[in-house]
Motif scaffolding. Structure first.
Motif, PDB file in Angstrom:
ATOM      1  N   ILE A 203       0.802  -1.223   0.000  1.00  0.00           N
ATOM      2  CA  ILE A 203       0.000   0.000   0.000  1.00  0.00           C
ATOM      3  C   ILE A 203       0.834   1.272   0.000  1.00  0.00           C
ATOM      4  O   ILE A 203       0.314   2.353  -0.276  1.00  0.00           O
ATOM      5  N   ASP A 204       2.134   1.165   0.331  1.00  0.00           N
ATOM      6  CA  ASP A 204       2.952   2.377   0.399  1.00  0.00           C
ATOM      7  C   ASP A 204       4.430   2.018   0.290  1.00  0.00           C
ATOM      8  O   ASP A 204       4.789   0.859   0.021  1.00  0.00           O
ATOM      9  N   ALA A 205       5.284   3.013   0.498  1.00  0.00           N
ATOM     10  CA  ALA A 205       6.727   2.817   0.336  1.00  0.00           C
ATOM     11  C   ALA A 205       7.285   1.777   1.295  1.00  0.00           C
ATOM     12  O   ALA A 205       8.252   1.072   0.966  1.00  0.00           O
ATOM     13  N   ALA A 206       6.694   1.644   2.473  1.00  0.00           N
ATOM     14  CA  ALA A 206       7.198   0.658   3.434  1.00  0.00           C
ATOM     15  C   ALA A 206       7.151  -0.744   2.859  1.00  0.00           C
ATOM     16  O   ALA A 206       8.029  -1.576   3.144  1.00  0.00           O
ATOM     17  N   ASP A 207       6.159  -1.013   2.029  1.00  0.00           N
ATOM     18  CA  ASP A 207       5.981  -2.371   1.512  1.00  0.00           C
ATOM     19  C   ASP A 207       6.974  -2.725   0.415  1.00  0.00           C
ATOM     20  O   ASP A 207       6.972  -3.855  -0.084  1.00  0.00           O
ATOM     21  N   ARG A 208       7.835  -1.782   0.053  1.00  0.00           N
ATOM     22  CA  ARG A 208       8.917  -2.115  -0.866  1.00  0.00           C
ATOM     23  C   ARG A 208      10.166  -2.608  -0.124  1.00  0.00           C
ATOM     24  O   ARG A 208      11.153  -2.994  -0.744  1.00  0.00           O
ATOM     25  N   LEU A 209      10.115  -2.582   1.200  1.00  0.00           N
ATOM     26  CA  LEU A 209      11.228  -3.047   2.014  1.00  0.00           C
ATOM     27  C   LEU A 209      11.088  -4.536   2.321  1.00  0.00           C
ATOM     28  O   LEU A 209      10.010  -5.106   2.218  1.00  0.00           O
ATOM     29  N   SER A 210      12.185  -5.144   2.738  1.00  0.00           N
ATOM     30  CA  SER A 210      12.180  -6.574   3.052  1.00  0.00           C
ATOM     31  C   SER A 210      11.432  -6.859   4.346  1.00  0.00           C
ATOM     32  O   SER A 210      11.503  -6.088   5.309  1.00  0.00           O
ATOM     33  N   ALA A 211      10.745  -7.991   4.370  1.00  0.00           N
ATOM     34  CA  ALA A 211      10.088  -8.456   5.594  1.00  0.00           C
ATOM     35  C   ALA A 211      10.917  -9.518   6.307  1.00  0.00           C
ATOM     36  O   ALA A 211      10.488 -10.061   7.319  1.00  0.00           O
ATOM     37  N   LYS A 212      12.107  -9.801   5.796  1.00  0.00           N
ATOM     38  CA  LYS A 212      12.949 -10.837   6.396  1.00  0.00           C
ATOM     39  C   LYS A 212      13.583 -10.321   7.689  1.00  0.00           C
ATOM     40  O   LYS A 212      14.289  -9.317   7.675  1.00  0.00           O
ATOM     41  N   PRO A 213      13.343 -10.982   8.807  1.00  0.00           N
ATOM     42  CA  PRO A 213      13.977 -10.530  10.045  1.00  0.00           C
ATOM     43  C   PRO A 213      15.469 -10.852  10.051  1.00  0.00           C
ATOM     44  O   PRO A 213      15.925 -11.790   9.394  1.00  0.00           O
ATOM     45  N   HIS A 214      16.198 -10.052  10.795  1.00  0.00           N
ATOM     46  CA  HIS A 214      17.647 -10.284  10.940  1.00  0.00           C
ATOM     47  C   HIS A 214      17.916 -11.664  11.540  1.00  0.00           C
ATOM     48  O   HIS A 214      18.843 -12.373  11.157  1.00  0.00           O
ATOM     49  N   SER A 215      17.082 -12.050  12.513  1.00  0.00           N
ATOM     50  CA  SER A 215      17.192 -13.319  13.210  1.00  0.00           C
ATOM     51  C   SER A 215      15.839 -13.591  13.862  1.00  0.00           C
ATOM     52  O   SER A 215      14.990 -12.697  13.930  1.00  0.00           O
ATOM     53  N   ALA A 216      15.647 -14.823  14.323  1.00  0.00           N
ATOM     54  CA  ALA A 216      14.336 -15.191  14.864  1.00  0.00           C
ATOM     55  C   ALA A 216      14.506 -16.047  16.106  1.00  0.00           C
ATOM     56  O   ALA A 216      15.388 -16.913  16.161  1.00  0.00           O
ATOM     57  N   ALA A 217      13.648 -15.803  17.095  1.00  0.00           N
ATOM     58  CA  ALA A 217      13.688 -16.570  18.340  1.00  0.00           C
ATOM     59  C   ALA A 217      12.285 -17.062  18.688  1.00  0.00           C
ATOM     60  O   ALA A 217      11.576 -16.428  19.470  1.00  0.00           O
ATOM     61  N   PRO A 218      11.843 -18.167  18.094  1.00  0.00           N
ATOM     62  CA  PRO A 218      10.559 -18.762  18.508  1.00  0.00           C
ATOM     63  C   PRO A 218      10.757 -19.516  19.832  1.00  0.00           C
ATOM     64  O   PRO A 218      11.549 -20.456  19.907  1.00  0.00           O
ATOM     65  N   ILE A 219      10.042 -19.078  20.866  1.00  0.00           N
ATOM     66  CA  ILE A 219      10.196 -19.649  22.203  1.00  0.00           C
ATOM     67  C   ILE A 219       8.998 -20.559  22.485  1.00  0.00           C
ATOM     68  O   ILE A 219       7.854 -20.142  22.331  1.00  0.00           O
ATOM     69  N   TYR A 220       9.267 -21.796  22.911  1.00  0.00           N
ATOM     70  CA  TYR A 220       8.259 -22.869  23.026  1.00  0.00           C
ATOM     71  C   TYR A 220       7.187 -22.735  21.938  1.00  0.00           C
ATOM     72  O   TYR A 220       5.999 -22.653  22.199  1.00  0.00           O
ATOM     73  N   PRO A 221       7.616 -22.781  20.653  1.00  0.00           N
ATOM     74  CA  PRO A 221       6.696 -22.420  19.580  1.00  0.00           C
ATOM     75  C   PRO A 221       5.765 -23.547  19.128  1.00  0.00           C
ATOM     76  O   PRO A 221       6.108 -24.733  19.155  1.00  0.00           O
ATOM     77  N   VAL A 222       4.584 -23.152  18.701  1.00  0.00           N
ATOM     78  CA  VAL A 222       3.737 -24.003  17.881  1.00  0.00           C
ATOM     79  C   VAL A 222       4.397 -24.034  16.500  1.00  0.00           C
ATOM     80  O   VAL A 222       4.708 -22.987  15.934  1.00  0.00           O
ATOM     81  N   VAL A 223       4.624 -25.222  15.955  1.00  0.00           N
ATOM     82  CA  VAL A 223       5.264 -25.340  14.642  1.00  0.00           C
ATOM     83  C   VAL A 223       4.437 -26.228  13.717  1.00  0.00           C
ATOM     84  O   VAL A 223       3.932 -25.777  12.690  1.00  0.00           O
ATOM     85  N   SER A 224       4.286 -27.485  14.076  1.00  0.00           N
ATOM     86  CA  SER A 224       3.590 -28.435  13.206  1.00  0.00           C
ATOM     87  C   SER A 224       2.074 -28.253  13.287  1.00  0.00           C
ATOM     88  O   SER A 224       1.516 -27.993  14.354  1.00  0.00           O
ATOM     89  N   MET A 225       1.419 -28.408  12.150  1.00  0.00           N
ATOM     90  CA  MET A 225      -0.037 -28.403  12.095  1.00  0.00           C
ATOM     91  C   MET A 225      -0.597 -29.814  11.927  1.00  0.00           C
ATOM     92  O   MET A 225      -1.783 -29.995  11.657  1.00  0.00           O
ATOM     93  N   THR A 226       0.259 -30.810  12.105  1.00  0.00           N
ATOM     94  CA  THR A 226      -0.138 -32.196  11.909  1.00  0.00           C
ATOM     95  C   THR A 226      -0.057 -32.972  13.215  1.00  0.00           C
ATOM     96  O   THR A 226       0.928 -32.852  13.947  1.00  0.00           O
ATOM     97  N   ALA A 227      -1.089 -33.769  13.512  1.00  0.00           N
ATOM     98  CA  ALA A 227      -1.069 -34.624  14.701  1.00  0.00           C
ATOM     99  C   ALA A 227       0.064 -35.642  14.557  1.00  0.00           C
ATOM    100  O   ALA A 227       0.396 -36.043  13.442  1.00  0.00           O
ATOM    101  N   PRO A 228       0.671 -36.066  15.665  1.00  0.00           N
ATOM    102  CA  PRO A 228       0.323 -35.761  17.049  1.00  0.00           C
ATOM    103  C   PRO A 228       1.056 -34.548  17.622  1.00  0.00           C
ATOM    104  O   PRO A 228       0.876 -34.223  18.793  1.00  0.00           O
ATOM    105  N   ASP A 229       1.880 -33.896  16.814  1.00  0.00           N
ATOM    106  CA  ASP A 229       2.697 -32.799  17.339  1.00  0.00           C
ATOM    107  C   ASP A 229       1.944 -31.472  17.417  1.00  0.00           C
ATOM    108  O   ASP A 229       2.315 -30.592  18.186  1.00  0.00           O
ATOM    109  N   ALA A 230       0.905 -31.316  16.614  1.00  0.00           N
ATOM    110  CA  ALA A 230       0.191 -30.040  16.565  1.00  0.00           C
ATOM    111  C   ALA A 230      -0.459 -29.715  17.903  1.00  0.00           C
ATOM    112  O   ALA A 230      -0.988 -30.602  18.584  1.00  0.00           O
ATOM    113  N   HIS A 231      -0.416 -28.431  18.273  1.00  0.00           N
ATOM    114  CA  HIS A 231      -1.221 -27.945  19.397  1.00  0.00           C
ATOM    115  C   HIS A 231      -2.653 -27.826  18.897  1.00  0.00           C
ATOM    116  O   HIS A 231      -2.946 -27.020  18.004  1.00  0.00           O
ATOM    117  N   ALA A 232      -3.543 -28.638  19.438  1.00  0.00           N
ATOM    118  CA  ALA A 232      -4.885 -28.789  18.871  1.00  0.00           C
ATOM    119  C   ALA A 232      -5.631 -27.467  18.773  1.00  0.00           C
ATOM    120  O   ALA A 232      -6.279 -27.175  17.751  1.00  0.00           O
TER     121      ALA A 232
END
Length: 334
Positions: A203-232
């Protein structure tokens, strides 16, 4: 990470020219008449993500509601649902170190917690020189047109806006990181693996910039969407009970790791009864397979949702310092 410098400079110029013309921003979520603990800094500044309203709103929008879940007058534990105006609450450090962290709190995609995985982490980071942005993202169960991608759209837009306004916050646009907890850890991991996915129209000039983070820290993250690992609960809210294997795969970050993903910091307690530790192990294995840098910490005890307050007195309480030490090795914290 590669940033389009020409686009960044153009965006910064627009930001400087229009700095005095920004419309009033939506206040952070609050409980009407609710008392706040004395002595704890509260955010006095917010940034709306979408100046003309969030895209894809249904005909009857949800109503934002904030619930106070704590019975202790000295400790707040608020949760917000029905987010219509996604926004960031800003915690500015007294002496900025040039790095920013986008925080995505958890809440099982039913709500976004305010304090435990949001403001408390924002204060901790700001006290150490980081400029923290707590993201109140839209929830997929509220009927937005983007469906399961709605929180990712907000996270991408938030990352770009932080870069767009880097000059305003004394931030290096190359040092914009992400941290998320539980379902917010899924938002964080989704951002760090699908940063290049086209999930909304710019929608504007900001959206021409990258959305890639420098680094990422998912803490106790939900990751899988498939049983049995998925958080229901998170799975039901994000992709629905009857999601196809293809839809599950699209929204399982460990199945979408690109070779150019940013460095990851992973942390989980092995006695987590809500989100199985295998979520973190699956993501770690996928990152290793793509030769993406990853640091992993597993703790015997800690349960789920410990954040800062519930980690006190346990070995897991050292996790923020472990993250900070690792962040130095990535160039985020100089």
């Amino acid at each position: 990470m590669t940033i389009d410098r020409r686009s960044f400079m153009a965006a910064s110029l627009v930001s400087a020219v229009t700095a005095g013309k920004v419309a009033a921003q939506t206040p952070p979520p609050f409980v009407a008449g609710g008392a706040l603990p004395p002595g704890l800094p509260q955010p006095s500044e917010t940034i709306d993500l979408w100046p003309r309203g969030a895209p894809g709103m249904r005909a009857k929008p949800p109503v934002e509601m904030v619930q106070e879940r704590s019975t202790d007058a000295l400790v707040t534990d608020r949760a917000v649902a029905g987010i219509v105006r996604p926004r960031m609450a800003v915690f500015r450090p007294d002496r900025p170190n040039g790095a920013a962290v986008l925080i995505t709190p958890g809440g099982g995609y039913r709500w976004v917690v305010v304090d435990k995985e949001g403001y408390e982490m924002g204060r901790w980071l700001a006290a150490r020189g980081f400029t923290a942005f707590v993201l109140f993202y839209r929830l997929p169960g509220d009927g937005w047109a983007a469906g399961p991608d709605v929180a990712l759209a907000d996270a991408q837009r938030a990352t770009r806006l932080i870069r767009h306004r880097a000059r305003d916050y004394a931030i290096d646009p190359e040092r914009v990181s992400a941290m998320g907890f539980s379902a917010g850890g899924h938002v964080c991991a989704d951002l760090a693996t699908r940063f290049a996915a086209s999930v909304y129209e710019g929608i504007d000039a900001a959206d021409r910039l990258s959305a890639k983070p420098h680094s990422a820290a998912p803490i106790y993250p939900v990751v899988s969407m498939t049983a049995p690992d998925a958080h229901a609960g998170s799975r039901e809210m994000l992709v629905g009970k009857t999601a196809s294997p293809a839809l599950e795969a699209t929204h399982s970050p460990h199945l979408n790791v690109p070779a150019n993903a940013p460095p990851f910091f992973l942390l989980h307690a092995e006695d987590d009864e809500s989100v199985p530790v295998n979520n973190t192990l699956l993501l770690r294995a996928a990152l290793k397979e793509k030769k993406v840098r990853v640091e992993t910490h597993l703790f015997e005890c800690g349960g789920h949702g410990f954040g800062l307050r519930k980690a006190i007195g346990k070995p897991v309480e050292v996790w923020p310092d472990l993250w900070r030490a690792w962040a130095r090795t990535t160039g985020l914290a100089l």
